[in-house]
Write a protein that holds these residues in place. Sequence first.
Motif, PDB file in Angstrom:
ATOM      1  N   THR A 164      -3.257  -9.246  16.280  1.00 23.00           N
ATOM      2  CA  THR A 164      -3.799 -10.281  17.155  1.00 23.00           C
ATOM      3  C   THR A 164      -2.853 -11.467  17.081  1.00 23.00           C
ATOM      4  N   GLN A 165      -3.127 -12.494  17.842  1.00 22.01           N
ATOM      5  CA  GLN A 165      -2.253 -13.654  17.806  1.00 22.01           C
ATOM      6  C   GLN A 165      -2.566 -14.593  16.650  1.00 22.01           C
ATOM      7  N   ASP A 166      -3.766 -14.580  16.151  1.00 26.10           N
ATOM      8  CA  ASP A 166      -4.127 -15.488  15.071  1.00 26.10           C
ATOM      9  C   ASP A 166      -4.032 -14.799  13.720  1.00 26.10           C
ATOM     10  N   TRP A 167      -4.737 -13.706  13.567  1.00 23.56           N
ATOM     11  CA  TRP A 167      -4.726 -12.938  12.320  1.00 23.56           C
ATOM     12  C   TRP A 167      -3.737 -11.826  12.542  1.00 23.56           C
ATOM     13  N   SER A 168      -2.526 -12.046  12.161  1.00 26.76           N
ATOM     14  CA  SER A 168      -1.430 -11.252  12.690  1.00 26.76           C
ATOM     15  C   SER A 168      -1.503  -9.753  12.466  1.00 26.76           C
ATOM     16  N   THR A 169      -1.911  -9.255  11.343  1.00 23.49           N
ATOM     17  CA  THR A 169      -1.854  -7.804  11.160  1.00 23.49           C
ATOM     18  C   THR A 169      -2.953  -7.302  10.247  1.00 23.49           C
ATOM     19  N   LYS A 170      -3.606  -6.241  10.686  1.00 23.86           N
ATOM     20  CA  LYS A 170      -4.594  -5.541   9.876  1.00 23.86           C
ATOM     21  C   LYS A 170      -4.151  -4.086   9.798  1.00 23.86           C
ATOM     22  N   MET A 171      -4.251  -3.484   8.645  1.00 27.37           N
ATOM     23  CA  MET A 171      -3.907  -2.078   8.493  1.00 27.37           C
ATOM     24  C   MET A 171      -5.199  -1.305   8.267  1.00 27.37           C
ATOM     25  N   VAL A 172      -5.442  -0.293   9.057  1.00 24.84           N
ATOM     26  CA  VAL A 172      -6.660   0.495   8.912  1.00 24.84           C
ATOM     27  C   VAL A 172      -6.293   1.966   8.779  1.00 24.84           C
ATOM     28  N   ARG A 173      -7.216   2.747   8.247  1.00 24.22           N
ATOM     29  CA  ARG A 173      -6.967   4.176   8.107  1.00 24.22           C
ATOM     30  C   ARG A 173      -8.290   4.917   8.059  1.00 24.22           C
ATOM     31  N   HIS A 174      -8.221   6.218   8.294  1.00 17.19           N
ATOM     32  CA  HIS A 174      -9.371   7.085   8.055  1.00 17.19           C
ATOM     33  C   HIS A 174      -9.597   7.160   6.563  1.00 17.19           C
ATOM     34  N   ARG A 175     -10.821   7.350   6.194  1.00 15.64           N
ATOM     35  CA  ARG A 175     -11.117   7.507   4.779  1.00 15.64           C
ATOM     36  C   ARG A 175     -12.154   8.606   4.620  1.00 15.64           C
ATOM     37  N   ASN A 176     -11.913   9.495   3.684  1.00 10.04           N
ATOM     38  CA  ASN A 176     -12.921  10.497   3.362  1.00 10.04           C
ATOM     39  C   ASN A 176     -14.005   9.833   2.538  1.00 10.04           C
ATOM     40  N   VAL A 177     -15.253  10.046   2.902  1.00 10.30           N
ATOM     41  CA  VAL A 177     -16.356   9.443   2.143  1.00 10.30           C
ATOM     42  C   VAL A 177     -17.191  10.558   1.563  1.00 10.30           C
ATOM     43  N   LYS A 221     -10.555  11.237  16.993  1.00  8.04           N
ATOM     44  CA  LYS A 221      -9.763  12.429  17.326  1.00  8.04           C
ATOM     45  C   LYS A 221      -8.609  12.658  16.363  1.00  8.04           C
ATOM     46  N   GLN A 222      -8.519  11.851  15.313  1.00  6.59           N
ATOM     47  CA  GLN A 222      -7.376  11.926  14.402  1.00  6.59           C
ATOM     48  C   GLN A 222      -7.751  12.599  13.084  1.00  6.59           C
ATOM     49  N   PRO A 223      -6.768  13.218  12.431  1.00  5.87           N
ATOM     50  CA  PRO A 223      -7.046  13.789  11.109  1.00  5.87           C
ATOM     51  C   PRO A 223      -7.216  12.684  10.067  1.00  5.87           C
ATOM     52  N   ASP A 224      -7.834  13.051   8.942  1.00  4.22           N
ATOM     53  CA  ASP A 224      -7.976  12.094   7.850  1.00  4.22           C
ATOM     54  C   ASP A 224      -6.598  11.623   7.397  1.00  4.22           C
ATOM     55  N   GLU A 225      -6.599  10.443   6.794  1.00  3.83           N
ATOM     56  CA  GLU A 225      -5.373   9.811   6.304  1.00  3.83           C
ATOM     57  C   GLU A 225      -4.418   9.446   7.440  1.00  3.83           C
ATOM     58  N   THR A 226      -4.980   9.184   8.610  1.00  8.31           N
ATOM     59  CA  THR A 226      -4.205   8.655   9.721  1.00  8.31           C
ATOM     60  C   THR A 226      -4.291   7.137   9.668  1.00  8.31           C
ATOM     61  N   HIS A 250       0.799  -1.224   0.000  1.00  9.69           N
ATOM     62  CA  HIS A 250       0.000   0.000   0.000  1.00  9.69           C
ATOM     63  C   HIS A 250       0.836   1.281   0.000  1.00  9.69           C
ATOM     64  N   LYS A 251       2.169   1.112  -0.035  1.00  9.92           N
ATOM     65  CA  LYS A 251       3.090   2.263  -0.106  1.00  9.92           C
ATOM     66  C   LYS A 251       2.828   3.283   1.013  1.00  9.92           C
ATOM     67  N   ILE A 252       2.790   2.769   2.229  1.00 10.74           N
ATOM     68  CA  ILE A 252       2.531   3.613   3.395  1.00 10.74           C
ATOM     69  C   ILE A 252       3.845   3.832   4.143  1.00 10.74           C
ATOM     70  N   PRO A 253       4.268   5.080   4.271  1.00 14.96           N
ATOM     71  CA  PRO A 253       5.474   5.346   5.066  1.00 14.96           C
ATOM     72  C   PRO A 253       5.205   5.059   6.545  1.00 14.96           C
ATOM     73  N   LYS A 254       6.161   4.483   7.219  1.00 19.73           N
ATOM     74  CA  LYS A 254       5.980   4.134   8.633  1.00 19.73           C
ATOM     75  C   LYS A 254       5.629   5.344   9.495  1.00 19.73           C
ATOM     76  N   GLU A 255       6.121   6.527   9.127  1.00 15.33           N
ATOM     77  CA  GLU A 255       5.831   7.711   9.950  1.00 15.33           C
ATOM     78  C   GLU A 255       4.364   8.120   9.902  1.00 15.33           C
ATOM     79  N   LYS A 256       3.590   7.597   8.951  1.00 15.44           N
ATOM     80  CA  LYS A 256       2.150   7.896   8.893  1.00 15.44           C
ATOM     81  C   LYS A 256       1.341   7.004   9.837  1.00 15.44           C
ATOM     82  N   ILE A 257       1.965   5.968  10.347  1.00 19.64           N
ATOM     83  CA  ILE A 257       1.270   5.052  11.256  1.00 19.64           C
ATOM     84  C   ILE A 257       1.377   5.637  12.657  1.00 19.64           C
TER      85      ILE A 257
END
Length: 160
Positions: free
Chosen positions: A147-160, A136-141, A69-76
């Motif tokens: 979790t222990q089973d499903w190891s990683t999910k990436m989520v973000r704000h989205r403008n709708v 409380k976060q700005p968009d595009e955060t 998804h080309k996400i820089p770590k500093e945006k997380i």
Amino acid sequence: MEKPISLLGLQHQFGERIVSNKEIEEKYGLPEGWIIEKTGKKKGHAWENNQDAPVNASLSCFENLITIHKIPKEKIRAVFGTTNPITTDGKIDHVSLTEKFAQRAGLSQDVYVSDQSFGCGGSVIGIEAMKKWFEKQPDETYAVYVTQDWSTKMVRHRNV
């Protein structure tokens, strides 16, 4: 007004060992059939006796997600999780998988880390905590959910 969040990606790895419901029910003194009745799961997965296996799996999934998804770590800005403090050898660990993940993921030192439940069934609590944080976060955060089973999910704000 509630800000929408979207699931950007999902990567998962499961523990190597298949665990029967009977084994879990006997270990924790649960009545036979309790797990299938409460969760619908017919079996589970366990990590072998390697304390870093779940964290390494989450880190691998995370690296795949940010690359795809080309996400820089500093945006997380946050890491959420619902993990268990019981180690693979049955001891209690004072640091959750979520905290270990955050320490090793190469994220900013001020990233918000929240491990809500230390155990099964806590995902709802963790997701609610994440939703409140996102309000409380700005968009595009961006945030990561481990979790222990499903190891990683990436989520973000989205403008709708």
